[in-house]
Motif scaffolding. Structure first.
Motif, PDB file in Angstrom:
ATOM      1  N   GLY A 170     124.255 -26.269 -27.840  1.00 55.23           N
ATOM      2  CA  GLY A 170     123.726 -26.412 -26.463  1.00 55.23           C
ATOM      3  C   GLY A 170     125.175 -26.599 -25.445  1.00 55.23           C
ATOM      4  O   GLY A 170     125.566 -25.772 -24.968  1.00 55.23           O
ATOM      5  N   THR A 171     125.874 -27.651 -25.846  1.00 56.33           N
ATOM      6  CA  THR A 171     126.968 -28.095 -24.876  1.00 56.33           C
ATOM      7  C   THR A 171     128.223 -26.967 -25.025  1.00 56.33           C
ATOM      8  O   THR A 171     128.799 -26.685 -23.943  1.00 56.33           O
ATOM      9  CB  THR A 171     127.778 -29.370 -25.405  1.00 56.33           C
ATOM     10  OG1 THR A 171     126.757 -30.383 -25.792  1.00 56.33           O
ATOM     11  CG2 THR A 171     128.606 -29.825 -24.636  1.00 56.33           C
ATOM     12  N   SER A 172     128.324 -26.154 -26.139  1.00 56.63           N
ATOM     13  CA  SER A 172     129.263 -25.266 -26.174  1.00 56.63           C
ATOM     14  C   SER A 172     129.036 -23.920 -25.531  1.00 56.63           C
ATOM     15  O   SER A 172     129.764 -23.125 -25.058  1.00 56.63           O
ATOM     16  CB  SER A 172     129.839 -24.730 -27.549  1.00 56.63           C
ATOM     17  OG  SER A 172     129.375 -25.702 -28.545  1.00 56.63           O
ATOM     18  N   PHE A 227     111.549 -23.488 -31.803  1.00 58.24           N
ATOM     19  CA  PHE A 227     111.506 -25.060 -31.294  1.00 58.24           C
ATOM     20  C   PHE A 227     112.276 -25.740 -32.418  1.00 58.24           C
ATOM     21  O   PHE A 227     111.944 -25.847 -33.623  1.00 58.24           O
ATOM     22  CB  PHE A 227     109.848 -25.437 -31.598  1.00 58.24           C
ATOM     23  CG  PHE A 227     109.574 -26.516 -30.585  1.00 58.24           C
ATOM     24  CD1 PHE A 227     109.635 -26.382 -29.433  1.00 58.24           C
ATOM     25  CD2 PHE A 227     109.817 -27.982 -31.315  1.00 58.24           C
ATOM     26  CE1 PHE A 227     109.234 -27.559 -28.570  1.00 58.24           C
ATOM     27  CE2 PHE A 227     109.673 -28.907 -30.477  1.00 58.24           C
ATOM     28  CZ  PHE A 227     109.492 -28.750 -29.158  1.00 58.24           C
ATOM     29  N   ILE A 228     113.082 -26.691 -31.560  1.00 54.38           N
ATOM     30  CA  ILE A 228     114.010 -27.384 -32.747  1.00 54.38           C
ATOM     31  C   ILE A 228     113.931 -28.963 -32.379  1.00 54.38           C
ATOM     32  O   ILE A 228     114.764 -29.466 -33.125  1.00 54.38           O
ATOM     33  CB  ILE A 228     115.424 -26.832 -32.367  1.00 54.38           C
ATOM     34  CG1 ILE A 228     115.914 -27.259 -30.790  1.00 54.38           C
ATOM     35  CG2 ILE A 228     115.682 -25.423 -32.531  1.00 54.38           C
ATOM     36  CD1 ILE A 228     117.295 -26.910 -30.398  1.00 54.38           C
ATOM     37  N   GLY A 229     112.934 -29.388 -31.659  1.00 54.87           N
ATOM     38  CA  GLY A 229     113.002 -30.903 -31.428  1.00 54.87           C
ATOM     39  C   GLY A 229     111.792 -31.438 -32.218  1.00 54.87           C
ATOM     40  O   GLY A 229     110.815 -30.897 -32.451  1.00 54.87           O
ATOM     41  N   PRO A 251     128.385 -29.787 -20.564  1.00 53.60           N
ATOM     42  CA  PRO A 251     127.543 -30.974 -20.841  1.00 53.60           C
ATOM     43  C   PRO A 251     126.594 -31.029 -20.136  1.00 53.60           C
ATOM     44  O   PRO A 251     126.374 -30.459 -19.184  1.00 53.60           O
ATOM     45  CB  PRO A 251     128.999 -31.862 -20.380  1.00 53.60           C
ATOM     46  CG  PRO A 251     130.030 -31.136 -20.237  1.00 53.60           C
ATOM     47  CD  PRO A 251     129.753 -29.876 -19.981  1.00 53.60           C
ATOM     48  N   ARG A 252     125.443 -31.608 -20.688  1.00 53.98           N
ATOM     49  CA  ARG A 252     124.268 -31.794 -20.444  1.00 53.98           C
ATOM     50  C   ARG A 252     124.235 -32.901 -19.344  1.00 53.98           C
ATOM     51  O   ARG A 252     124.680 -33.817 -19.401  1.00 53.98           O
ATOM     52  CB  ARG A 252     123.127 -31.973 -21.304  1.00 53.98           C
ATOM     53  CG  ARG A 252     122.587 -30.909 -22.130  1.00 53.98           C
ATOM     54  CD  ARG A 252     121.768 -31.256 -23.204  1.00 53.98           C
ATOM     55  NE  ARG A 252     122.029 -32.183 -24.254  1.00 53.98           N
ATOM     56  CZ  ARG A 252     122.650 -31.534 -25.226  1.00 53.98           C
ATOM     57  NH1 ARG A 252     122.724 -30.191 -25.518  1.00 53.98           N
ATOM     58  NH2 ARG A 252     123.215 -32.344 -26.295  1.00 53.98           N
ATOM     59  N   HIS A 253     123.280 -32.614 -18.225  1.00 54.99           N
ATOM     60  CA  HIS A 253     123.004 -33.516 -17.160  1.00 54.99           C
ATOM     61  C   HIS A 253     121.527 -34.036 -17.148  1.00 54.99           C
ATOM     62  O   HIS A 253     120.733 -33.033 -17.047  1.00 54.99           O
ATOM     63  CB  HIS A 253     123.373 -32.918 -15.918  1.00 54.99           C
ATOM     64  CG  HIS A 253     124.553 -32.430 -15.548  1.00 54.99           C
ATOM     65  ND1 HIS A 253     125.734 -33.442 -15.491  1.00 54.99           N
ATOM     66  CD2 HIS A 253     125.044 -31.171 -15.573  1.00 54.99           C
ATOM     67  CE1 HIS A 253     126.761 -32.710 -15.787  1.00 54.99           C
ATOM     68  NE2 HIS A 253     126.564 -31.153 -15.601  1.00 54.99           N
ATOM     69  N   ASP A 269     114.035 -24.979 -27.913  1.00 56.74           N
ATOM     70  CA  ASP A 269     113.680 -25.794 -27.218  1.00 56.74           C
ATOM     71  C   ASP A 269     113.406 -26.924 -27.839  1.00 56.74           C
ATOM     72  O   ASP A 269     112.868 -27.086 -28.858  1.00 56.74           O
ATOM     73  CB  ASP A 269     112.230 -25.390 -26.368  1.00 56.74           C
ATOM     74  CG  ASP A 269     112.574 -24.858 -25.034  1.00 56.74           C
ATOM     75  OD1 ASP A 269     112.849 -25.416 -24.096  1.00 56.74           O
ATOM     76  OD2 ASP A 269     112.537 -23.475 -24.995  1.00 56.74           O
ATOM     77  N   ASN A 270     113.571 -28.115 -27.189  1.00 59.54           N
ATOM     78  CA  ASN A 270     113.264 -29.462 -27.783  1.00 59.54           C
ATOM     79  C   ASN A 270     111.905 -30.053 -27.343  1.00 59.54           C
ATOM     80  O   ASN A 270     111.472 -31.071 -28.028  1.00 59.54           O
ATOM     81  CB  ASN A 270     114.296 -30.725 -27.449  1.00 59.54           C
ATOM     82  CG  ASN A 270     115.472 -30.461 -28.234  1.00 59.54           C
ATOM     83  OD1 ASN A 270     116.409 -29.625 -28.259  1.00 59.54           O
ATOM     84  ND2 ASN A 270     115.718 -31.466 -29.126  1.00 59.54           N
ATOM     85  N   HIS A 271     111.431 -29.818 -26.028  1.00 62.58           N
ATOM     86  CA  HIS A 271     110.477 -30.193 -25.462  1.00 62.58           C
ATOM     87  C   HIS A 271     109.372 -29.572 -25.156  1.00 62.58           C
ATOM     88  O   HIS A 271     109.655 -28.426 -24.328  1.00 62.58           O
ATOM     89  CB  HIS A 271     110.972 -31.166 -24.149  1.00 62.58           C
ATOM     90  CG  HIS A 271     111.930 -32.102 -24.337  1.00 62.58           C
ATOM     91  ND1 HIS A 271     111.713 -33.139 -25.200  1.00 62.58           N
ATOM     92  CD2 HIS A 271     113.265 -32.325 -24.168  1.00 62.58           C
ATOM     93  CE1 HIS A 271     112.914 -33.874 -25.186  1.00 62.58           C
ATOM     94  NE2 HIS A 271     113.825 -33.180 -24.801  1.00 62.58           N
ATOM     95  N   LEU A 313     115.616 -23.840 -44.245  1.00 61.37           N
ATOM     96  CA  LEU A 313     115.898 -25.459 -44.213  1.00 61.37           C
ATOM     97  C   LEU A 313     116.720 -25.589 -42.952  1.00 61.37           C
ATOM     98  O   LEU A 313     117.298 -24.613 -42.255  1.00 61.37           O
ATOM     99  CB  LEU A 313     116.870 -25.837 -45.362  1.00 61.37           C
ATOM    100  CG  LEU A 313     116.125 -25.883 -46.720  1.00 61.37           C
ATOM    101  CD1 LEU A 313     117.249 -26.539 -47.733  1.00 61.37           C
ATOM    102  CD2 LEU A 313     114.737 -26.820 -46.986  1.00 61.37           C
ATOM    103  N   MET A 314     116.250 -26.694 -42.123  1.00 64.64           N
ATOM    104  CA  MET A 314     117.206 -27.137 -41.235  1.00 64.64           C
ATOM    105  C   MET A 314     117.814 -28.613 -41.324  1.00 64.64           C
ATOM    106  O   MET A 314     116.858 -29.478 -41.836  1.00 64.64           O
ATOM    107  CB  MET A 314     116.128 -27.284 -39.760  1.00 64.64           C
ATOM    108  CG  MET A 314     116.773 -27.546 -38.434  1.00 64.64           C
ATOM    109  SD  MET A 314     116.887 -29.274 -38.017  1.00 64.64           S
ATOM    110  CE  MET A 314     116.195 -29.006 -36.399  1.00 64.64           C
ATOM    111  N   ALA A 315     119.027 -29.047 -40.830  1.00 67.47           N
ATOM    112  CA  ALA A 315     119.483 -30.365 -40.746  1.00 67.47           C
ATOM    113  C   ALA A 315     120.298 -30.471 -39.507  1.00 67.47           C
ATOM    114  O   ALA A 315     120.929 -29.696 -39.260  1.00 67.47           O
ATOM    115  CB  ALA A 315     120.014 -30.473 -42.116  1.00 67.47           C
TER     116      ALA A 315
HETATM  117  C1  LIG Z   1     120.498 -30.771 -28.476  1.00 65.92           C
HETATM  118  C2  LIG Z   1     120.425 -30.029 -29.890  1.00 65.92           C
HETATM  119  C3  LIG Z   1     121.433 -29.272 -30.464  1.00 65.92           C
HETATM  120  C4  LIG Z   1     122.546 -28.831 -29.531  1.00 65.92           C
HETATM  121  O1  LIG Z   1     123.540 -29.841 -29.331  1.00 65.92           O
HETATM  122  P1  LIG Z   1     124.842 -29.681 -28.820  1.00 65.92           P
HETATM  123  O2  LIG Z   1     125.626 -30.789 -29.505  1.00 65.92           O
HETATM  124  O3  LIG Z   1     124.787 -29.741 -27.377  1.00 65.92           O
HETATM  125  O4  LIG Z   1     125.406 -28.369 -29.180  1.00 65.92           O
HETATM  126  C5  LIG Z   1     121.147 -28.937 -31.653  1.00 65.92           C
HETATM  127  N1  LIG Z   1     119.989 -29.181 -32.476  1.00 65.92           N
HETATM  128  C6  LIG Z   1     118.985 -29.914 -31.881  1.00 65.92           C
HETATM  129  C7  LIG Z   1     117.903 -30.291 -32.748  1.00 65.92           C
HETATM  130  C8  LIG Z   1     119.329 -30.541 -30.655  1.00 65.92           C
HETATM  131  O5  LIG Z   1     118.294 -31.233 -30.065  1.00 65.92           O
END
Ligand SMILES: *Cc1c(COP(=O)(O)O)cnc(C)c1O
Length: 224
Positions: free
Chosen positions: A211-213, A70-72, A217-219, A49-51, A152-154
């Motif tokens: 996400g997208t794959s 949590f990725i955001g 596509p996100r709306h 999740d991002n939010h 690590l994350m990047a």
């Molecule tokens: C949205 C997001 C992704 C995935 O992005 P896509 O291009 O849709 O695969 C990966 N990492 C973070 C941190 C994101 O916010």
């Protein structure tokens, strides 16, 4: 189709050239619980999740007990909502955030696993520690009482130019290996989104966030 996307991706992803299994984390921002559940039913084991608000709104509606990442970007005043419900805090991008997660975890009697986010492209629009500060950030954060650094994350810059992307991805792998030599807890290198995950896995990523794959596509409702 989400089901087909998941099956295809899980078939393709496999291992990186270092023989490590690559974990697929589905990036679920803007997705309905129904779509997330379809992805899980098709084989997704990890969601990111991002939010915080979205995470909380959908928490109980998501089935199948996936591992929650949590990725955001995470505000310190929202950390309290994630404690004890998050498998991996991937976006630890500043010392104050690490301190808050550690403090809240300690109070809750848990140890939280995290990744240190590195701003590998030195981009103003992205969070994260500078690459050259990566080891110092690791030392500081791994000394916090209730945090365990797992890697690590990047996020690579948004470009198709492999001549730019590949050296950056390789630098991340080198830093990851340097830390792993001194700490057995280090196991994840989270790098790769829908547009660049193949390149990232070739360079040694062992966790991709897609996400997208997965969902298409996100709306964004708020979009004009
Ligand atoms: C949205 C997001 C992704 C995935 O992005 P896509 O291009 O849709 O695969 C990966 N990492 C973070 C941190 C994101 O916010």
């Amino acid at each position: 189709m989400i089901e087909e996307n998941v099956k295809k991706l899980l078939g393709e992803i496999g291992e990186n050239p270092f023989g490590e299994k690559v974990t697929l984390v589905a990036a679920v921002k803007t997705q309905t619980a129904e779509n997330i559940n379809r992805a899980i039913a098709a084989g997704i084991t990890d969601i990111g999740d991002n939010h915080v608000q979205e995470f909380r709104d959908k928490y109980d509606a998501v089935r199948g007990d996936p591992r929650r990442h949590f990725i955001g970007h995470l505000q310190t005043n929202k950390v309290k909502y994630l404690i004890g419900r998050t498998y991996l805090y991937q976006s630890v991008d500043r010392p104050e955030l690490a301190e808050e997660i550690s403090k809240r975890s300690e109070r809750a009697g848990v140890v939280s696993d995290c990744l240190i986010q590195i701003n590998i492209g030195n981009e103003e629009t992205k969070g994260g520690f500078e690459f050259d500060d990566g080891v110092a950030a690791y030392e500081k954060i791994s000394a916090m009482p209730a945090l365990r650094v797992k890697g690590l994350m990047a996020m690579l810059p948004f470009t198709d130019d492999e001549a730019i992307l590949r050296p950056l991805a390789k630098k991340m792998r080198e830093l990851f290996e340097r830390l792993r030599e001194r700490d057995d807890n280090i196991e994840h290198l989270s790098m790769g989104m829908s547009g660049d995950w193949k390149l990232c896995v070739e360079c040694g990523s062992n966790m991709v966030r897609l996400g997208t794959s997965v969902f298409g596509p996100r709306h964004y409702d708020a979009a004009p």
